[in-house]
Design a protein around this motif. Structure first.
Motif, mmCIF file in Angstrom:
data_model
loop_
_atom_site.group_PDB
_atom_site.id
_atom_site.type_symbol
_atom_site.label_atom_id
_atom_site.label_comp_id
_atom_site.label_asym_id
_atom_site.label_seq_id
_atom_site.Cartn_x
_atom_site.Cartn_y
_atom_site.Cartn_z
ATOM 1 N N GLY A 25 -34.015 -24.584 -27.843
ATOM 2 C CA GLY A 25 -33.794 -23.664 -28.954
ATOM 3 C C GLY A 25 -32.600 -24.094 -29.789
ATOM 4 O O GLY A 25 -32.630 -24.044 -31.017
ATOM 5 N N TYR A 101 -43.247 -24.340 -24.995
ATOM 6 C CA TYR A 101 -41.930 -24.910 -24.700
ATOM 7 C C TYR A 101 -42.112 -26.221 -23.933
ATOM 8 O O TYR A 101 -41.421 -27.209 -24.161
ATOM 9 C CB TYR A 101 -41.130 -23.923 -23.845
ATOM 10 C CG TYR A 101 -39.638 -24.159 -23.828
ATOM 11 C CD1 TYR A 101 -38.837 -23.656 -24.840
ATOM 12 C CD2 TYR A 101 -39.019 -24.868 -22.810
ATOM 13 C CE1 TYR A 101 -37.471 -23.853 -24.837
ATOM 14 C CE2 TYR A 101 -37.643 -25.069 -22.797
ATOM 15 C CZ TYR A 101 -36.879 -24.556 -23.818
ATOM 16 O OH TYR A 101 -35.517 -24.757 -23.824
ATOM 17 N N MET A 225 -36.788 -10.679 -24.002
ATOM 18 C CA MET A 225 -37.885 -11.143 -23.154
ATOM 19 C C MET A 225 -37.570 -10.860 -21.690
ATOM 20 O O MET A 225 -38.181 -11.412 -20.796
ATOM 21 C CB MET A 225 -38.155 -12.611 -23.378
ATOM 22 C CG MET A 225 -37.013 -13.501 -23.021
ATOM 23 S SD MET A 225 -37.399 -15.170 -23.455
ATOM 24 C CE MET A 225 -36.801 -15.201 -25.122
HETATM 25 N N1 PHE Z 1 -32.995 -19.913 -24.839
HETATM 26 C C1 PHE Z 1 -33.716 -21.108 -24.579
HETATM 27 C C2 PHE Z 1 -33.373 -22.175 -25.583
HETATM 28 O O1 PHE Z 1 -32.546 -22.004 -26.425
HETATM 29 C C3 PHE Z 1 -35.180 -20.936 -24.646
HETATM 30 C C4 PHE Z 1 -35.649 -19.894 -23.789
HETATM 31 C C5 PHE Z 1 -36.333 -18.904 -24.333
HETATM 32 C C6 PHE Z 1 -35.369 -19.907 -22.456
HETATM 33 C C7 PHE Z 1 -36.757 -17.900 -23.555
HETATM 34 C C8 PHE Z 1 -35.762 -18.900 -21.686
HETATM 35 C C9 PHE Z 1 -36.449 -17.907 -22.231
HETATM 36 O O2 PHE Z 1 -33.931 -23.227 -25.544
#
Ligand code: PHE
Length: 451
Positions: A25, A101, A225
């Motif tokens: 992210g 992801y 989430m």
């Molecule tokens: N926050 C994580 C990122 O920045 C992505 C992520 C989203 C992880 C949701 C866990 C749950 O990459």
């Protein structure tokens, strides 16, 4: 509540949740959104939202978890039966995010492997990325590798080892990113990009900018989430909650800002200032960074390899937290054993991930609301469901259980400096803004109304 794991794996989960925030992210998603939504304008909106919305929601989620000692589904249900639905809605989000992801995680593994194999020069070629993602089989292979890595760690419960390693890797990632960013901004022609990145220009501002920034905020900080609720449920009562939230925020936002500085100005350098190149979306990091590394000469191969290894680590710690959440939801509900659940989640993620992967190749004619398949899943979770979850969380905390419950929880461990802002945000400003942004942008995206 039924204990679902013993003490040591609880600790492992706490650490995984902490590593959850910093991931793709920050390094992959933030820079391409900043590039797409007007650089400085996006940056300003994002930072404003982080210190108001982000702070408020993260405090609320962690406090909810710590108060109830439960993860999302149990936490909402215990405090108010009518809000059980919110726990379920929250749980859908990681299920949508996890598969796509892993598609991006797979790309990172591929790039790392290329650098190790000495193909870093090839990776900097114009067609390297586009021909890679257009292939039907290769990206799916790397998707499977990434999921397998994640599943093995979750299954063997070696998060602890991984988290220990990432405590070393993360600081190195920060240092290396700063080095690359400094290198990038000192390249000839980069200044124009730096200015684009830091100067707000409100002519390219729209409700979509706020929605994109808001979605990015939730995504990057693993909010809306249920992950932070679970994280909170493992937090000690004496640990300073407000300070922890501030630290997570600063760290998370800091890495994102540096990542943008690494990538956005580089786009200007290599495109000779062609702004249309900023619209590349998900591919931006993969296309741009290898060119920067190549520019560094021979050492660039090593820097590139090290960089993608570190990003892989960051991605894995986040993927672990996503998978762990999905696995524990299914386990709690269906009472399957852990091995079977892990296997089902891994296979499910591969199956759901495949269309996202093919959407860049043989299925690129399939567009949903004008978006590629991966972009659509990303939009659905980050720009639709997460804002809805966040809205109901605000209503829940502000009007149903009342803010005092949260304030009292925070005050167990410290003073609550941001209390006034927290109360006003969560009761009034946040819910009203979320609804306004959500409605306008959905109308926009579905073409009913163009703003
Ligand atoms: N926050 C994580 C990122 O920045 C992505 C992520 C989203 C992880 C949701 C866990 C749950 O990459």
């Amino acid at each position: 509540m039924k204990e679902r794991s013993n003490f040591s794996s609880r600790i492992g989960f706490v650490l995984a949740a902490a590593g959850s925030a910093v991931g793709l992210g920050n390094i992959w998603r933030f820079p391409y959104l900043a590039a797409k939504y007007g650089g400085g304008t996006f940056l300003l909106v994002y930072i404003l939202l982080a210190i108001t919305f982000g702070f408020t929601l993260m405090i609320a989620e962690i406090a909810l978890g710590r108060k109830t000692g439960l993860s999302a589904i149990g936490a909402y249900r215990t405090l108010n039966k009518k809000f059980s639905f919110l726990g379920w809605l929250t749980s859908i989000v990681p299920m949508i995010i996890f598969p796509y992801y892993c598609v991006i995680g797979g790309w990172v593994v591929k790039y790392f492997a290329s650098y190790v194999a000495g193909d870093g020069k090839a990776a900097a070629g114009d067609e390297f990325f586009s021909s890679f993602i257009a292939q039907p089989v290769q990206p799916i292979f790397w998707l499977c590798v990434f999921i397998a890595l994640t599943a093995i760690i979750v299954l063997l419960g070696v998060q602890k080892g991984i988290e220990k390693a990432s405590k070393i890797m993360m600081p190195i990632l920060v240092v290396l990113s700063v080095v690359v960013a400094v290198y990038t901004i000192t390249m000839p022609g980069a200044m124009e990009g730096v200015l684009y990145y830091i100067t707000p220009d409100f002519s390219n501002f729209s409700p979509m900018t706020i929605l994109a920034a808001l979605g990015q905020l939730f995504y990057s900080m693993s909010l809306a989430m249920g992950i932070m609720i679970t994280y909170g449920s493992y937090m000690k009562k004496e640990a300073n909650l407000e300070k922890s939230v501030r630290q997570i925020e600063i760290f998370d936002t800091g890495i994102a800002l540096i990542a943008g500085l690494m990538i956005v100005p580089a786009v200007f350098v290599f495109s000779g200032g062609d702004k249309s190149q900023l619209q590349q979306g998900p591919s931006l990091m993969f296309v741009t960074l290898p060119k920067v590394f190549e520019n560094m000469g021979d050492g660039g191969l090593i820097v590139g390899g090290a960089f993608f290894l570190l990003v892989l680590f960051a991605a894995l710690t986040s993927a672990i937290s996503l998978m762990e959440t999905v696995v524990s939801i299914l386990q709690d509900k269906l009472h399957w054993n852990r091995k079977v659940t892990c296997l089902v989640v891994a296979l499910g993620a591969i199956l759901i991930g495949i269309p996202s992967s093919l959407g860049f190749g043989i299925w690129d004619h399939i567009q949903i609301l004008g978006m590629s398949i991966l972009d659509f899943f990303d939009f659905l979770s980050n720009s639709v469901i997460m804002p809805i979850v966040a809205f109901f969380t605000c209503i829940f905390v502000g009007w149903i259980i009342k803010t005092k419950v949260i304030s009292d929880e925070v005050k167990i461990s410290s003073r609550f400096r941001g209390e006034k802002m927290f109360v006003v945000m969560i009761k009034y400003i946040a819910p009203i803004m979320i609804i306004a942004i959500l409605v306008s942008s959905i109308l926009n995206a579905t073409g009913i109304m163009v703003i």
